[in-house]
Motif scaffolding. Sequence first.
Motif, PDB file in Angstrom:
ATOM      1  N   SER A  72       0.818  -1.214   0.000  1.00  0.00           N
ATOM      2  CA  SER A  72       0.000   0.000   0.000  1.00  0.00           C
ATOM      3  C   SER A  72       0.850   1.262   0.000  1.00  0.00           C
ATOM      4  O   SER A  72       0.500   2.273  -0.625  1.00  0.00           O
ATOM      5  CB  SER A  72      -0.946   0.000   1.202  1.00  0.00           C
ATOM      6  N   PHE A  75       2.150   1.795  -3.489  1.00  0.00           N
ATOM      7  CA  PHE A  75       1.031   2.177  -4.355  1.00  0.00           C
ATOM      8  C   PHE A  75       0.692   3.659  -4.166  1.00  0.00           C
ATOM      9  O   PHE A  75       0.508   4.390  -5.145  1.00  0.00           O
ATOM     10  CB  PHE A  75      -0.195   1.316  -4.047  1.00  0.00           C
ATOM     11  N   ASP A  76       0.594   4.097  -2.934  1.00  0.00           N
ATOM     12  CA  ASP A  76       0.279   5.503  -2.652  1.00  0.00           C
ATOM     13  C   ASP A  76       1.325   6.438  -3.255  1.00  0.00           C
ATOM     14  O   ASP A  76       0.998   7.514  -3.769  1.00  0.00           O
ATOM     15  CB  ASP A  76       0.189   5.739  -1.144  1.00  0.00           C
ATOM     16  N   PHE A  79       0.750   6.515  -6.982  1.00  0.00           N
ATOM     17  CA  PHE A  79      -0.519   7.169  -7.285  1.00  0.00           C
ATOM     18  C   PHE A  79      -0.406   8.684  -7.093  1.00  0.00           C
ATOM     19  O   PHE A  79      -0.929   9.471  -7.896  1.00  0.00           O
ATOM     20  CB  PHE A  79      -1.620   6.607  -6.381  1.00  0.00           C
ATOM     21  N   ASP A  98      -8.112   6.589  -0.770  1.00  0.00           N
ATOM     22  CA  ASP A  98      -6.957   5.864  -0.245  1.00  0.00           C
ATOM     23  C   ASP A  98      -7.135   4.378  -0.564  1.00  0.00           C
ATOM     24  O   ASP A  98      -8.258   3.845  -0.561  1.00  0.00           O
ATOM     25  CB  ASP A  98      -6.864   6.078   1.269  1.00  0.00           C
ATOM     26  N   CYS A  99      -6.026   3.686  -0.816  1.00  0.00           N
ATOM     27  CA  CYS A  99      -6.112   2.280  -1.235  1.00  0.00           C
ATOM     28  C   CYS A  99      -6.605   1.349  -0.126  1.00  0.00           C
ATOM     29  O   CYS A  99      -6.940   0.185  -0.407  1.00  0.00           O
ATOM     30  CB  CYS A  99      -4.758   1.800  -1.756  1.00  0.00           C
ATOM     31  N   PRO A 132      -9.013   2.420  -5.581  1.00  0.00           N
ATOM     32  CA  PRO A 132      -8.125   1.252  -5.627  1.00  0.00           C
ATOM     33  C   PRO A 132      -8.652   0.147  -4.721  1.00  0.00           C
ATOM     34  O   PRO A 132      -9.136   0.405  -3.623  1.00  0.00           O
ATOM     35  CB  PRO A 132      -6.787   1.792  -5.117  1.00  0.00           C
ATOM     36  N   TRP A 139      -4.352  -6.405  -7.099  1.00  0.00           N
ATOM     37  CA  TRP A 139      -4.853  -5.043  -7.223  1.00  0.00           C
ATOM     38  C   TRP A 139      -5.796  -4.903  -8.405  1.00  0.00           C
ATOM     39  O   TRP A 139      -5.567  -5.466  -9.469  1.00  0.00           O
ATOM     40  CB  TRP A 139      -3.685  -4.071  -7.417  1.00  0.00           C
ATOM     41  N   LEU A 141      -8.826  -1.707 -10.000  1.00  0.00           N
ATOM     42  CA  LEU A 141      -9.238  -0.313  -9.858  1.00  0.00           C
ATOM     43  C   LEU A 141     -10.713  -0.168 -10.205  1.00  0.00           C
ATOM     44  O   LEU A 141     -11.142  -0.556 -11.292  1.00  0.00           O
ATOM     45  CB  LEU A 141      -8.403   0.588 -10.768  1.00  0.00           C
TER      46      LEU A 141
END
Length: 220
Positions: A72, A75-76, A79, A98-99, A132, A139, A141
């Motif tokens: 995570s 990923f953040d 992103f 937020d994921c 997400p 993962w 979306l």
Amino acid sequence: MVKHRSCWIHMLAHMYARGKKITKQEAEELRSFKLTSQCYLGTFPCSARSKRKIKCKKAIVKEIREKIKLDSGAFDCYFEHMWRNFSEDKRTFITFFDCLWFNLHTKASFKGRVLTWIKKKQIFSKKYVLVPIVRWSHWSLLILCHLGESLQSKLRTPCMLLLDSLEKAGPCCLEPDIRKFVLDIYKSEGRAENTELISKIPLLVPKVTIIRPSLSASRI
């Protein structure tokens, strides 16, 4: 001979292969060495060593795979980098979650808090909401489109897009949680839409093409 690092079997085989003749005294020494020295080949079989190497190799491969998994935090980071590259015009009608929010919503102790965070995003004034989702170490979306529009609208009908490059988490697995998630968002905003109307919002799963950009220092 007593200083030889191998066992007597290897010594004898080495001399035999080279056709070396030994004296009677050397033969006696070899017999004496045979009685007092063990064969390391017998003590540590090749098959056992091979199995240990294979096991070690598998452990290394597993560790490498664990390290390259997208967590995570990473990923953040990616992103946020992508979001900063959006123009100001795009940022006005797009927002993202937020994921961790989607998963936290499924837990009763966090549901109210997540809905409060979402309310601050003012998603019903946005055209697209990027959500997400990480489930089963995979993962995907979810894109919520035109949620602020009427479900009876013919120009901008609300819909949901589920993007899954590996087609691993199909709509049948995620759809119940997605619809419950969207319904709770509508309720928290005091909207009039009920379960029946939310169930009519199309959930589309378009085919996704994987693009692997080069991670050059300039782009990062």
